[in-house]
Design a protein around this motif. Sequence first.
Motif, mmCIF file in Angstrom:
data_model
loop_
_atom_site.group_PDB
_atom_site.id
_atom_site.type_symbol
_atom_site.label_atom_id
_atom_site.label_comp_id
_atom_site.label_asym_id
_atom_site.label_seq_id
_atom_site.Cartn_x
_atom_site.Cartn_y
_atom_site.Cartn_z
ATOM 1 N N GLU A 1 0.829 -1.204 0.000
ATOM 2 C CA GLU A 1 0.000 0.000 0.000
ATOM 3 C C GLU A 1 0.865 1.256 0.000
ATOM 4 O O GLU A 1 0.602 2.204 -0.742
ATOM 5 C CB GLU A 1 -0.926 0.014 1.224
ATOM 6 C CG GLU A 1 -2.048 -0.989 1.160
ATOM 7 C CD GLU A 1 -2.871 -1.037 2.435
ATOM 8 O OE1 GLU A 1 -2.685 -0.168 3.313
ATOM 9 O OE2 GLU A 1 -3.705 -1.946 2.548
ATOM 10 N N LYS A 2 1.910 1.253 0.821
ATOM 11 C CA LYS A 2 2.816 2.395 0.873
ATOM 12 C C LYS A 2 3.521 2.577 -0.466
ATOM 13 O O LYS A 2 3.667 3.704 -0.954
ATOM 14 C CB LYS A 2 3.850 2.192 1.984
ATOM 15 C CG LYS A 2 4.751 3.373 2.188
ATOM 16 C CD LYS A 2 5.693 3.142 3.356
ATOM 17 C CE LYS A 2 6.614 4.339 3.561
ATOM 18 N NZ LYS A 2 7.544 4.131 4.664
ATOM 19 N N ASN A 3 3.926 1.480 -1.073
ATOM 20 C CA ASN A 3 4.577 1.530 -2.378
ATOM 21 C C ASN A 3 3.648 2.122 -3.427
ATOM 22 O O ASN A 3 4.073 2.950 -4.241
ATOM 23 C CB ASN A 3 5.032 0.124 -2.782
ATOM 24 C CG ASN A 3 5.914 0.137 -4.002
ATOM 25 O OD1 ASN A 3 6.601 1.099 -4.270
ATOM 26 N ND2 ASN A 3 5.882 -0.970 -4.743
ATOM 27 N N GLN A 4 2.386 1.733 -3.398
ATOM 28 C CA GLN A 4 1.416 2.263 -4.362
ATOM 29 C C GLN A 4 1.219 3.758 -4.155
ATOM 30 O O GLN A 4 1.145 4.523 -5.118
ATOM 31 C CB GLN A 4 0.076 1.517 -4.247
ATOM 32 C CG GLN A 4 -0.926 1.930 -5.303
ATOM 33 C CD GLN A 4 -0.428 1.669 -6.713
ATOM 34 O OE1 GLN A 4 0.115 0.615 -7.006
ATOM 35 N NE2 GLN A 4 -0.596 2.630 -7.600
ATOM 36 N N LYS A 5 1.167 4.191 -2.896
ATOM 37 C CA LYS A 5 1.027 5.623 -2.617
ATOM 38 C C LYS A 5 2.232 6.394 -3.149
ATOM 39 O O LYS A 5 2.080 7.476 -3.719
ATOM 40 C CB LYS A 5 0.876 5.862 -1.109
ATOM 41 C CG LYS A 5 -0.468 5.471 -0.568
ATOM 42 C CD LYS A 5 -0.551 5.734 0.931
ATOM 43 C CE LYS A 5 -1.860 5.239 1.503
ATOM 44 N NZ LYS A 5 -1.946 5.417 2.959
ATOM 45 N N LEU A 6 3.424 5.828 -2.949
ATOM 46 C CA LEU A 6 4.627 6.485 -3.447
ATOM 47 C C LEU A 6 4.639 6.543 -4.982
ATOM 48 O O LEU A 6 5.049 7.548 -5.567
ATOM 49 C CB LEU A 6 5.877 5.770 -2.934
ATOM 50 C CG LEU A 6 6.157 5.939 -1.445
ATOM 51 C CD1 LEU A 6 7.304 5.028 -1.022
ATOM 52 C CD2 LEU A 6 6.468 7.381 -1.109
ATOM 53 N N LYS A 7 4.175 5.470 -5.620
ATOM 54 C CA LYS A 7 4.091 5.483 -7.080
ATOM 55 C C LYS A 7 3.125 6.555 -7.552
ATOM 56 O O LYS A 7 3.405 7.285 -8.513
ATOM 57 C CB LYS A 7 3.637 4.115 -7.607
ATOM 58 C CG LYS A 7 4.695 3.065 -7.600
ATOM 59 C CD LYS A 7 4.145 1.745 -8.144
ATOM 60 C CE LYS A 7 5.181 0.659 -8.118
ATOM 61 N NZ LYS A 7 4.644 -0.625 -8.624
ATOM 62 N N ASP A 8 1.976 6.656 -6.869
ATOM 63 C CA ASP A 8 0.983 7.667 -7.224
ATOM 64 C C ASP A 8 1.551 9.070 -7.037
ATOM 65 O O ASP A 8 1.357 9.946 -7.888
ATOM 66 C CB ASP A 8 -0.292 7.500 -6.390
ATOM 67 C CG ASP A 8 -1.036 6.210 -6.703
ATOM 68 O OD1 ASP A 8 -0.772 5.608 -7.780
ATOM 69 O OD2 ASP A 8 -1.880 5.801 -5.880
ATOM 70 N N GLU A 9 2.252 9.288 -5.932
ATOM 71 C CA GLU A 9 2.866 10.590 -5.687
ATOM 72 C C GLU A 9 3.920 10.900 -6.750
ATOM 73 O O GLU A 9 4.035 12.043 -7.198
ATOM 74 C CB GLU A 9 3.499 10.639 -4.301
ATOM 75 C CG GLU A 9 2.506 10.770 -3.184
ATOM 76 C CD GLU A 9 3.179 10.841 -1.814
ATOM 77 O OE1 GLU A 9 4.352 11.255 -1.735
ATOM 78 O OE2 GLU A 9 2.514 10.484 -0.837
#
Length: 92
Positions: free
Chosen positions: A50-58
Motif C-alpha cells: 500500500e505504501k509503495n502504491q502511494k509512493l508510485k501515485d505521488e
Amino acid sequence: MKNKKVTLKSVIIILLLIFSLYTIITQQLTMGKIKKDIYKQEKELELVKEKNQKLKDEFELSNTGLYKEKQVRERLGYVKSGETPVIDSKSE
C-alpha cells in the motif's frame, strides 16, 4: 492378583510412545509459531504494498505541471497575477 513383569520390550514401546508424543506436540507448537509469523509477514507485506502504491501515485503526480506549479507557489510564495496572497500566521 497377578504379577506383571515389565519386560524390556514393553519399556522400549512405552519410551517410543512418549518420544513420539513429545515430537508431535513440539512440531505442532512450532507449526503454530510459524503460521503466526507467516500471518504477521503477510500483513506487513500488505502495508508495504500500500505504501509503495502511494509512493508510485505521488511520483506520477509529481511529474505533472500542476504539481510542479503548486510546489513553486508553496515553497517560493509565487502568486499568479490577480491573486491575493494569504499568509497563515500559525505556520510561522
